[in-house]
Scaffold this motif. Structure first.
Motif, PDB file in Angstrom:
ATOM      1  N   LEU A  48       0.809  -1.206   0.000  1.00 27.21           N
ATOM      2  CA  LEU A  48       0.000   0.000   0.000  1.00 27.21           C
ATOM      3  C   LEU A  48       0.850   1.268   0.000  1.00 27.21           C
ATOM      4  O   LEU A  48       1.997   1.268   0.446  1.00 27.21           O
ATOM      5  CB  LEU A  48      -0.906   0.034   1.232  1.00 27.21           C
ATOM      6  N   GLN A  49       0.249   2.352  -0.483  1.00 21.26           N
ATOM      7  CA  GLN A  49       0.836   3.678  -0.387  1.00 21.26           C
ATOM      8  C   GLN A  49       0.022   4.602   0.515  1.00 21.26           C
ATOM      9  O   GLN A  49       0.417   5.750   0.723  1.00 21.26           O
ATOM     10  CB  GLN A  49       0.948   4.309  -1.780  1.00 21.26           C
ATOM     11  N   MET A  50      -1.094   4.094   1.053  1.00 20.74           N
ATOM     12  CA  MET A  50      -1.980   4.921   1.861  1.00 20.74           C
ATOM     13  C   MET A  50      -2.646   4.070   2.929  1.00 20.74           C
ATOM     14  O   MET A  50      -3.157   2.987   2.644  1.00 20.74           O
ATOM     15  CB  MET A  50      -3.036   5.588   0.967  1.00 20.74           C
ATOM     16  N   LEU A  51      -2.626   4.572   4.147  1.00 20.95           N
ATOM     17  CA  LEU A  51      -3.184   3.880   5.301  1.00 20.95           C
ATOM     18  C   LEU A  51      -3.941   4.908   6.137  1.00 20.95           C
ATOM     19  O   LEU A  51      -3.502   6.053   6.255  1.00 20.95           O
ATOM     20  CB  LEU A  51      -2.045   3.271   6.128  1.00 20.95           C
ATOM     21  N   PHE A  73       6.736   1.492   2.709  1.00 28.81           N
ATOM     22  CA  PHE A  73       6.743   2.242   3.967  1.00 28.81           C
ATOM     23  C   PHE A  73       5.971   1.507   5.064  1.00 28.81           C
ATOM     24  O   PHE A  73       6.084   1.837   6.243  1.00 28.81           O
ATOM     25  CB  PHE A  73       6.208   3.657   3.750  1.00 28.81           C
ATOM     26  N   LEU A  74       5.206   0.482   4.670  1.00 29.59           N
ATOM     27  CA  LEU A  74       4.540  -0.408   5.622  1.00 29.59           C
ATOM     28  C   LEU A  74       5.238  -1.764   5.586  1.00 29.59           C
ATOM     29  O   LEU A  74       5.463  -2.322   4.504  1.00 29.59           O
ATOM     30  CB  LEU A  74       3.071  -0.582   5.267  1.00 29.59           C
ATOM     31  N   GLU A  83       4.515  -2.344  10.992  1.00 24.96           N
ATOM     32  CA  GLU A  83       5.355  -1.168  11.179  1.00 24.96           C
ATOM     33  C   GLU A  83       5.007  -0.117  10.136  1.00 24.96           C
ATOM     34  O   GLU A  83       4.845  -0.429   8.954  1.00 24.96           O
ATOM     35  CB  GLU A  83       6.839  -1.528  11.061  1.00 24.96           C
ATOM     36  N   ILE A  84       4.895   1.138  10.572  1.00 22.17           N
ATOM     37  CA  ILE A  84       4.582   2.265   9.694  1.00 22.17           C
ATOM     38  C   ILE A  84       5.780   3.205   9.704  1.00 22.17           C
ATOM     39  O   ILE A  84       6.084   3.805  10.742  1.00 22.17           O
ATOM     40  CB  ILE A  84       3.314   3.001  10.165  1.00 22.17           C
ATOM     41  N   ASP A 156       5.094  10.192  -2.569  1.00 21.09           N
ATOM     42  CA  ASP A 156       5.182  10.338  -1.125  1.00 21.09           C
ATOM     43  C   ASP A 156       4.129  11.325  -0.640  1.00 21.09           C
ATOM     44  O   ASP A 156       3.502  12.026  -1.434  1.00 21.09           O
ATOM     45  CB  ASP A 156       6.581  10.822  -0.731  1.00 21.09           C
ATOM     46  N   ALA A 157       3.951  11.379   0.662  1.00 19.55           N
ATOM     47  CA  ALA A 157       2.966  12.298   1.231  1.00 19.55           C
ATOM     48  C   ALA A 157       3.423  13.740   1.071  1.00 19.55           C
ATOM     49  O   ALA A 157       4.602  14.048   1.227  1.00 19.55           O
ATOM     50  CB  ALA A 157       2.771  11.983   2.710  1.00 19.55           C
TER      51      ALA A 157
END
Length: 326
Positions: A48-51, A73-74, A83-84, A156-157
């Motif tokens: 995923l790219q979004m959580l 990233f997860l 882990e985040i 990225d965010a």
């Protein structure tokens, strides 16, 4: 012999009973909830790219905020750990509790495939840019009401630029809320949280643009459509009532982030006026933020959930009478 603890708390069971969920269905539903993540869920999260996370502030109020990053990233090093490796958006500004032992609700969602999985757990450790969560409950969700959108690989965010808003009547707040076809909601059970069924939940809601309404008295309303019959969100509302909403504008990357108190309206006359609704949820906002860059701009909907043709909007509902919410 010790009785097996239910995966549902009293509030969830009360809503299930009022919605006339059969005992046979509840037995099947309970079997979907696991104490650790199966391998397919672990792989899902890691891609995923979004959580979306449900976290509490210092006053115990839930907020729903995203964590975003490129694939990787997860990380799930073990079946009971996620882990985040990014900080949730607005976590510092809102004073969100990420201390060891704090409860957290997790929603992983893929807007391309309409796949989503949920997890409730407790924070093991949190540092700047990293957080580890130990699983209490893990379960999948159906793809209903998810509108598909494209998320660019490796994006990225953005840096969140935010400012506090004092009123639901602010034009930018109204624009985003009234145009939303998607929002995310965090909720909590009452009392001292001990994880699992008595913890925090993060969930998704989708509908036609206009399904999240602003009433004349400044409250919000949204329909509860037919779902998985878990009633995690509504059970928490029955139990405690405090909720947090994250309402995105996917075309601009903006979002409205708010916390408040919710209640469930079971009035049949009001429900039948909103096509597809089985219940109505009303929210009294207590604090509202506008984030001008909360998400990457994803653009318009690629495909609506096909079942939306059988659902309404608040304009359709015509609930403008003085004794009604709209």
């Amino acid at each position: 012999m010790q009785q097996k603890r239910s995966v549902f708390h009293d509030g969830e069971r009360a809503v299930q009973a009022r919605a006339e969920v059969s005992g046979e269905l509840l037995k099947r539903v309970e079997s979907f909830v696991r104490s650790e993540m199966p391998l397919q869920h672990r792989h899902f999260f890691e891609n995923l790219q979004m959580l979306f996370l449900g976290l509490l502030d210092s006053g115990g109020r839930p907020w729903c905020v995203p964590a975003l990053g490129p694939q990787g990233f997860l990380v799930s090093p073990t079946p009971d750990t996620l882990e985040i490796h990014r900080d949730p958006i607005l976590s510092c500004e809102l004073g969100l509790d990420r201390s060891p032992g704090a409860s957290v609700g997790v929603l992983g969602i893929d807007l391309i495939s309409r796949r989503r999985n949920r997890m409730n757990g407790r924070i093991q450790r949190a540092l700047t840019g990293a957080m580890s969560i130990r699983v209490d409950q893990s379960f999948g969700n159906c793809p209903q009401y998810i509108q598909t959108r494209q998320l660019s690989p490796g994006k990225d965010a953005p840096k969140a630029v935010s400012r506090r808003r004092g009123s639901i009547t602010d034009p930018e707040v109204r624009r985003i809320i009234e145009a939303a076809d998607t929002f995310f909601i965090a909720s909590r059970a009452a009392g001292s949280l001990d994880g699992g069924s008595a913890g925090i939940d993060a969930s998704h809601r989708g509908g036609r643009p206009g399904f999240l309404g602003i009433n004349g008295d400044g409250t919000l309303s949204f329909p509860d459509f037919s779902g998985n019959r878990f009633f995690n969100t509504l059970g928490n509302i029955e139990s405690d009532g405090r909720v947090g909403l994250f309402v995105p504008d996917f075309e601009t990357g903006e979002a409205i982030v708010l916390t408040g108190r919710a209640s469930i309206d079971w009035d049949p006359d009001r429900i039948k006026s909103f096509e597809g609704a089985e219940r109505i949820v009303d929210v009294v906002p207590e604090e509202i933020w506008h984030a001008s860059a909360a998400l990457p701009a994803l653009g318009p909907v690629s495909e609506q959930w096909p079942g939306l043709s059988a659902t309404g909007t608040w304009n359709d509902a015509r609930l403008a009478e003085p004794d009604q919410k709209q």
